[in-house]
Design a protein around this motif. Structure first.
Motif, PDB file in Angstrom:
ATOM      1  N   THR A 190       0.835  -1.203   0.000  1.00 46.85           N
ATOM      2  CA  THR A 190       0.000   0.000   0.000  1.00 46.85           C
ATOM      3  C   THR A 190       0.868   1.250   0.000  1.00 46.85           C
ATOM      4  O   THR A 190       1.843   1.337   0.751  1.00 46.85           O
ATOM      5  N   HIS A 191       0.525   2.197  -0.873  1.00 45.32           N
ATOM      6  CA  HIS A 191       1.248   3.459  -1.020  1.00 45.32           C
ATOM      7  C   HIS A 191       2.697   3.222  -1.448  1.00 45.32           C
ATOM      8  O   HIS A 191       3.582   4.019  -1.127  1.00 45.32           O
ATOM      9  N   GLU A 192       2.948   2.149  -2.190  1.00 46.43           N
ATOM     10  CA  GLU A 192       4.278   1.866  -2.699  1.00 46.43           C
ATOM     11  C   GLU A 192       4.250   1.802  -4.224  1.00 46.43           C
ATOM     12  O   GLU A 192       3.197   1.658  -4.842  1.00 46.43           O
ATOM     13  N   GLU A 193       5.430   1.918  -4.825  1.00 43.62           N
ATOM     14  CA  GLU A 193       5.581   1.782  -6.263  1.00 43.62           C
ATOM     15  C   GLU A 193       6.900   1.090  -6.562  1.00 43.62           C
ATOM     16  O   GLU A 193       7.820   1.089  -5.739  1.00 43.62           O
ATOM     17  N   CYS A 194       6.986   0.509  -7.760  1.00 41.25           N
ATOM     18  CA  CYS A 194       8.203  -0.168  -8.194  1.00 41.25           C
ATOM     19  C   CYS A 194       9.154   0.879  -8.745  1.00 41.25           C
ATOM     20  O   CYS A 194       8.896   1.510  -9.778  1.00 41.25           O
ATOM     21  N   VAL A 195      10.275   1.101  -8.064  1.00 43.36           N
ATOM     22  CA  VAL A 195      11.209   2.159  -8.446  1.00 43.36           C
ATOM     23  C   VAL A 195      12.433   1.626  -9.184  1.00 43.36           C
ATOM     24  O   VAL A 195      13.150   2.383  -9.829  1.00 43.36           O
ATOM     25  N   ALA A 196      12.684   0.347  -9.094  1.00 45.22           N
ATOM     26  CA  ALA A 196      13.796  -0.317  -9.777  1.00 45.22           C
ATOM     27  C   ALA A 196      13.416  -1.788  -9.929  1.00 45.22           C
ATOM     28  O   ALA A 196      12.516  -2.275  -9.233  1.00 45.22           O
ATOM     29  N   GLY A 198      12.549  -5.176  -9.297  1.00 41.91           N
ATOM     30  CA  GLY A 198      12.435  -5.956  -8.078  1.00 41.91           C
ATOM     31  C   GLY A 198      12.532  -5.143  -6.800  1.00 41.91           C
ATOM     32  O   GLY A 198      12.691  -5.716  -5.714  1.00 41.91           O
ATOM     33  N   GLN A 199      12.415  -3.805  -6.863  1.00 49.07           N
ATOM     34  CA  GLN A 199      12.563  -2.960  -5.673  1.00 49.07           C
ATOM     35  C   GLN A 199      11.385  -2.016  -5.535  1.00 49.07           C
ATOM     36  O   GLN A 199      11.080  -1.244  -6.443  1.00 49.07           O
ATOM     37  N   CYS A 200      10.706  -2.083  -4.390  1.00 46.85           N
ATOM     38  CA  CYS A 200       9.566  -1.214  -4.096  1.00 46.85           C
ATOM     39  C   CYS A 200       9.977  -0.133  -3.108  1.00 46.85           C
ATOM     40  O   CYS A 200      10.849  -0.352  -2.256  1.00 46.85           O
ATOM     41  N   ASP A 201       9.330   1.014  -3.225  1.00 47.50           N
ATOM     42  CA  ASP A 201       9.576   2.105  -2.281  1.00 47.50           C
ATOM     43  C   ASP A 201       8.293   2.927  -2.142  1.00 47.50           C
ATOM     44  O   ASP A 201       7.356   2.776  -2.930  1.00 47.50           O
ATOM     45  N   CYS A 202       8.268   3.816  -1.142  1.00 46.79           N
ATOM     46  CA  CYS A 202       7.071   4.610  -0.876  1.00 46.79           C
ATOM     47  C   CYS A 202       6.816   5.596  -2.013  1.00 46.79           C
ATOM     48  O   CYS A 202       7.743   6.100  -2.650  1.00 46.79           O
ATOM     49  N   LEU A 203       5.540   5.892  -2.248  1.00 47.32           N
ATOM     50  CA  LEU A 203       5.152   6.902  -3.214  1.00 47.32           C
ATOM     51  C   LEU A 203       5.607   8.280  -2.740  1.00 47.32           C
ATOM     52  O   LEU A 203       5.903   8.485  -1.551  1.00 47.32           O
ATOM     53  N   ALA A 204       5.653   9.240  -3.665  1.00 47.94           N
ATOM     54  CA  ALA A 204       5.983  10.611  -3.288  1.00 47.94           C
ATOM     55  C   ALA A 204       4.940  11.125  -2.301  1.00 47.94           C
ATOM     56  O   ALA A 204       3.736  10.947  -2.497  1.00 47.94           O
ATOM     57  N   GLY A 205       5.396  11.763  -1.239  1.00 47.71           N
ATOM     58  CA  GLY A 205       4.484  12.253  -0.210  1.00 47.71           C
ATOM     59  C   GLY A 205       4.261  11.265   0.915  1.00 47.71           C
ATOM     60  O   GLY A 205       3.467  11.531   1.816  1.00 47.71           O
ATOM     61  N   TYR A 206       4.964  10.128   0.885  1.00 47.94           N
ATOM     62  CA  TYR A 206       4.850   9.101   1.923  1.00 47.94           C
ATOM     63  C   TYR A 206       6.253   8.763   2.426  1.00 47.94           C
ATOM     64  O   TYR A 206       7.245   8.944   1.722  1.00 47.94           O
ATOM     65  N   GLY A 213       4.384   0.715   7.842  1.00 52.22           N
ATOM     66  CA  GLY A 213       4.750   0.807   6.433  1.00 52.22           C
ATOM     67  C   GLY A 213       4.767   2.251   5.957  1.00 52.22           C
ATOM     68  O   GLY A 213       5.114   3.174   6.696  1.00 52.22           O
ATOM     69  N   CYS A 214       4.369   2.491   4.706  1.00 59.13           N
ATOM     70  CA  CYS A 214       4.407   3.828   4.116  1.00 59.13           C
ATOM     71  C   CYS A 214       3.218   4.650   4.600  1.00 59.13           C
ATOM     72  O   CYS A 214       2.062   4.274   4.383  1.00 59.13           O
ATOM     73  N   GLN A 215       3.501   5.758   5.255  1.00 64.47           N
ATOM     74  CA  GLN A 215       2.468   6.626   5.797  1.00 64.47           C
ATOM     75  C   GLN A 215       2.589   8.026   5.189  1.00 64.47           C
ATOM     76  O   GLN A 215       3.690   8.472   4.848  1.00 64.47           O
ATOM     77  N   PRO A 216       1.463   8.728   5.030  1.00 64.60           N
ATOM     78  CA  PRO A 216       1.503  10.059   4.403  1.00 64.60           C
ATOM     79  C   PRO A 216       2.249  11.071   5.265  1.00 64.60           C
ATOM     80  O   PRO A 216       2.328  10.937   6.491  1.00 64.60           O
ATOM     81  N   ILE A 217       2.793  12.093   4.598  1.00 63.90           N
ATOM     82  CA  ILE A 217       3.527  13.167   5.263  1.00 63.90           C
ATOM     83  C   ILE A 217       2.714  14.447   5.170  1.00 63.90           C
ATOM     84  O   ILE A 217       2.240  14.817   4.091  1.00 63.90           O
TER      85      ILE A 217
END
Length: 409
Positions: A190-196, A198-206, A213-217
């Motif tokens: 949730t609130h993640e995206e594939c940035v590379a 096989g590698q996931c990271d938080c969306l912009a603003g999280y 996990g990924c929480q809004p800012i």
């Protein structure tokens, strides 16, 4: 004969006036019946000039805001008085939220900085947050306008037929098919995206937290509320948001900028700010008060020095255009003092004993190196005598006043 010549002039003038009025009437009838050509100047109204039209265009998306009047102080001892709702605030015109000033046209233009990492560099920012890319450019997953084939293909290679073939670990963007996205074997959380690959990271603003996990800012923080999306606060029961502010607080009667109201009369300041009773808001704090009041703290830890002072580290110190020498130091703007007693020495130099040495032909008169015939000019008015009196008090304390203080102690 003279009268006949005058009557002839009047008759000719009357005829010309009649022809002019007729031509104007014909032109008016023609312009009313014919459509206006592209590029013709359209007069807005009887009392509206072209300059007024341009001024109105420049005022679009322009808002009035109030800021503490102390931020506009430029001299150390100048009085601070604003033109806002109180004397402690100054009213200024600035671009409304979602717009920024154009340095070339002085107009407020849409701002895409929050939706595009390069503020829509290869496109048009049509509206706040809406970036329209130029031809042969496309918005990638970060919101930047990038080249497409035949020039380039992000994470891929362009071929002569205009197609883009992705590198290993990347796939064509499903919507545009004009650039390649990273591919992850497993779906991101949730609130993640594939940035590379096989590698996931938080969306912009999280941002990632260990427990949730990924929480809004939300910047600034929500106060008495919960951050439910980037910069979107949801207030707890009993708390509200004031207009143009994204912070949850109690109903109150104070401004409380850079903070939030705990009650009707109490303001909770954010870190790096202190409560100011005059503005009923939170003003930024700076170490050593910008050099004991030699400047204005305009942001936490950021000083703007008064005229005649300069920034050394995080403090404002006086500036002397001429060097004070090895045995002196700058006491005030363009005022040198001799160490260790800090005796003033204008237009002279300090010796190793801390005494002011004047050039040949001049004498030391209350910290000033002057020619003897010019001393009377320094006492020529009541205002100047008052200034010399204050300087004499300083000289007394610098030279021998400390001895009397030690006796009295």
């Amino acid at each position: 004969m003279h009268c006949n010549w005058g009557e002839s002039i009047l008759t000719t003038a009357a005829a010309l006036l009649t022809l002019t009025l007729a031509a104007a009437a014909a032109a008016t009838a023609t312009s009313a019946s014919e459509p206006q050509l592209y590029g013709d100047i359209h007069i807005q109204g009887e009392f509206e000039s072209l300059s007024q039209t341009r001024q109105r265009q420049q005022q679009q998306h322009l808002c009035q805001r109030e800021q503490p009047a102390i931020f506009f102080q430029t001299h150390k001892n100048s009085p601070v008085r604003g033109n806002g709702s109180t004397i402690y605030y100054h009213r200024i015109e600035t671009c409304c939220d979602g717009y920024r000033p154009n340095p070339y046209t002085e107009q407020c233009v849409p701002d895409c900085a929050h939706s595009s990492p390069d503020n829509c560099r290869n496109g048009f920012c049509r509206a706040p947050g809406y970036c329209e890319c130029f031809a042969e450019f496309v918005r990638n997953d970060q919101g930047a306008c990038i080249h497409t084939c035949p020039i380039a293909c992000q994470h891929g290679r362009c071929y002569l037929n205009g197609t883009c073939v992705c590198q290993a670990g990347y796939v064509l963007d499903a919507e545009t098919r004009l650039f390649c996205r990273a591919q992850c074997a497993q779906a991101c959380g949730t609130h993640e995206e594939c940035v590379a690959p096989g590698q996931c990271d938080c969306l912009a603003g999280y941002r990632r937290t260990a427990q949730l996990g990924c929480q809004p800012i939300c910047a600034p923080d929500c106060g008495y509320g919960k951050c439910v999306a980037p910069n979107q606060c949801e207030c707890f029961p009993g708390f509200i948001k004031r207009p143009q502010r994204n912070v949850c607080e109690a109903e109150c009667y104070i401004n409380c900028e850079n903070g939030f109201c705990e009650s009707r009369y109490k303001c909770h300041c954010r870190e790096g700010y202190r409560y100011d009773v005059n503005t009923t808001s939170c003003l930024p704090e700076c170490q050593d008060n910008c050099g004991q009041g030699n400047g204005v703290c305009i942001a936490p830890g950021v000083c703007r020095c008064f005229q005649g002072y300069e920034l050394h580290g995080n403090s404002c110190v006086p500036k002397c255009e001429r060097s004070c020498g090895n045995y002196g130091k700058c006491l005030a703007p363009n005022v040198c003092g001799c160490a260790p007693d800090e005796q003033r020495c204008l237009h002279g130099s300090c010796d190793a004993n801390g005494h002011c040495q004047c050039p040949a032909g001049q004498i030391n008169f209350i910290g000033h190196c002057l020619q003897q015939q010019k001393i009377e000019q320094h006492l020529g008015s009541l205002e100047r005598r008052r200034e010399r009196s204050e300087e004499l008090k300083y000289e007394f304390n610098a030279l021998i006043g400390r001895l009397f203080n030690s006796i009295w102690e």
